[in-house]
Design a protein around this motif. Structure first.
Motif, short mmCIF file in Angstrom:
data_model
loop_
_atom_site.label_atom_id
_atom_site.label_comp_id
_atom_site.label_asym_id
_atom_site.label_seq_id
_atom_site.Cartn_x
_atom_site.Cartn_y
_atom_site.Cartn_z
N ARG A 144 -1.07 -12.37 -14.96
CA ARG A 144 0.11 -11.13 -15.35
C ARG A 144 0.98 -10.81 -14.29
NH1 ARG A 144 -2.65 -6.55 -15.94
NH2 ARG A 144 -1.27 -5.72 -17.65
N VAL A 164 5.11 -9.18 -13.00
CA VAL A 164 6.25 -8.69 -13.53
C VAL A 164 7.59 -8.81 -12.64
CG1 VAL A 164 5.57 -6.49 -12.08
CG2 VAL A 164 7.40 -6.29 -13.87
N GLU A 187 11.09 -8.46 -10.83
CA GLU A 187 12.04 -7.29 -10.62
C GLU A 187 13.41 -7.73 -10.26
OE1 GLU A 187 12.08 -3.97 -10.69
OE2 GLU A 187 10.21 -3.88 -11.96
N ARG A 203 13.01 3.05 -7.86
CA ARG A 203 12.35 1.61 -8.69
C ARG A 203 11.20 1.36 -7.76
NH1 ARG A 203 15.00 -2.90 -10.12
NH2 ARG A 203 16.69 -1.91 -11.12
N LEU A 207 7.22 1.46 -9.43
CA LEU A 207 5.97 0.50 -9.41
C LEU A 207 4.87 0.73 -8.54
CD1 LEU A 207 8.75 -2.52 -8.20
CD2 LEU A 207 7.41 -2.19 -10.29
N GLU A 255 1.53 -0.23 -10.18
CA GLU A 255 1.41 -1.71 -10.85
C GLU A 255 0.68 -2.38 -10.56
OE1 GLU A 255 1.89 -4.04 -13.30
OE2 GLU A 255 3.76 -2.73 -13.57
N GLU A 256 -0.21 -3.02 -11.27
CA GLU A 256 -1.59 -3.71 -10.99
C GLU A 256 -1.14 -5.18 -11.22
OE1 GLU A 256 -5.08 -2.62 -12.83
OE2 GLU A 256 -4.46 -0.42 -12.66
N ARG A 257 -0.04 -5.66 -11.96
CA ARG A 257 0.53 -6.92 -12.14
C ARG A 257 1.04 -7.43 -10.77
NH1 ARG A 257 3.54 -6.18 -17.51
NH2 ARG A 257 4.25 -4.16 -16.23
N THR A 258 1.21 -8.75 -10.70
CA THR A 258 1.82 -9.25 -9.45
C THR A 258 3.23 -8.85 -9.52
OG1 THR A 258 0.36 -11.20 -9.20
CG2 THR A 258 2.40 -11.58 -8.33
N VAL A 259 3.94 -8.69 -8.71
CA VAL A 259 5.50 -8.40 -8.69
C VAL A 259 6.08 -9.33 -7.90
CG1 VAL A 259 7.15 -6.46 -8.19
CG2 VAL A 259 4.74 -5.96 -8.79
N GLY A 289 -0.27 -7.23 -6.71
CA GLY A 289 -0.27 -5.87 -7.37
C GLY A 289 -1.12 -4.93 -6.88
#
Length: 279
Positions: free
Chosen positions: A129, A131, A133, A146, A150, A153-157, A223
């Motif tokens: 999972r 996101v 950016e 911004r 985040l 945010e636990e998902r990889t960014v 994340g």
């Protein structure tokens, strides 16, 4: 009969990554819409093709977009490409795709490399999972907002960054998420000086404070850790089991369900239920 808008993925650095289907799309198109016609001309020369080109970039979207789509409606087919990678991803092509679909024009993807997915695949970070950016806002206030959004945010960014802005971005990320947050810096992907460095935000900021950034970067950031579950006492687990029994579950099933996600076993919850039932 109207034509087709082909969204053509092109190499992100290595011309050997151009797919045969992408080459065929350029060959069959009546004209090419390019972010920078000078960059695309080199690609077409590599393929031995001569095609009429139209520039389509951030500052001429409305005028050129209408012109391109009108030609397609008149029966021509257009191959749209960006300077590198898949068009319409953090790219002006997003606008013309939206407008083409609104006008009933067929939009056909011709997939190719994408820097964000390529970097993610070799990052060593969680890939299930994520996101995207893209580039952070240049405005300081918008950038802070911004990053604040985040925070949990636990998902990889995934971020993109240019070399002359990398130091400031790493400093901002370290301040927002902590210097120990994991990050992978992928530099010059598929090119001669390709480099993938899995590290932390603090270590990356320290490294580039002493070394000049070179090339285009993709930052793949770990994340946030999932919040620890609230501590539940054995007594509270037993109380939950009693409520489940009242709702119709058997004592064994209730104990099992109440124990889930707690440090206690089904047997511990069941034994407490039995003791309390004897009193």
């Amino acid at each position: 009969m109207q034509g087709t808008l082909y969204i053509v993925g092109t190499p992100i650095g290595n011309l050997e990554d151009l797919t045969p289907r992408a080459a065929a799309a350029f060959g069959s198109a009546d004209f090419v819409a390019a972010e920078d016609t000078r960059v695309t001309l080199k690609l077409l020369n590599h393929l031995g093709l001569k095609k009429p080109m139209v520039s389509y970039y951030e500052h001429n979207l409305k005028e050129r977009g209408d012109y391109i789509l009108s030609r397609i409606e008149a029966g021509e087919s257009c191959a749209l490409c960006s300077d590198a990678g898949m068009p319409a991803i953090s790219d002006p092509g997003e606008v013309i795709v939206r407008d083409a679909l609104a006008r009933g024009i067929r939009v056909a993807p011709v997939p190719g490399p994408s820097a964000c997915v390529t970097a993610l695949a070799v990052s060593g970070q969680a890939t299930g999972r994520f996101v995207f950016e893209g580039f952070l806002p240049m405005n300081a206030r918008q950038r802070r907002e911004r990053l604040a959004a985040l925070a949990g945010e636990e998902r990889t960014v995934i971020f993109y960054e240019a070399p002359h802005k990398l130091r400031a971005t790493l400093a901002d990320l370290a301040a927002a998420f902590g210097p120990e947050r994991g990050v992978t810096l992928a530099r010059e992907l598929t090119k001669l000086h390709e480099e993938v460095d899995k590290t932390t935000l603090g270590a990356a900021a320290a490294h580039y404070a002493e070394n000049a950034p070179r090339g285009e970067y993709v930052l793949v950031m770990e994340g946030a850790a999932a919040p620890a579950p609230e501590a539940v006492s054995l007594q509270e687990a037993a109380q939950r089991a009693r409520r489940l029994i009242e709702e119709g579950l058997s004592p064994t099933a209730a104990a099992k369900q109440a124990a889930a996600g707690t440090p206690y076993s089904k047997s511990e919850v069941y034994r407490l239920l039995a003791r309390e039932g004897e009193t």
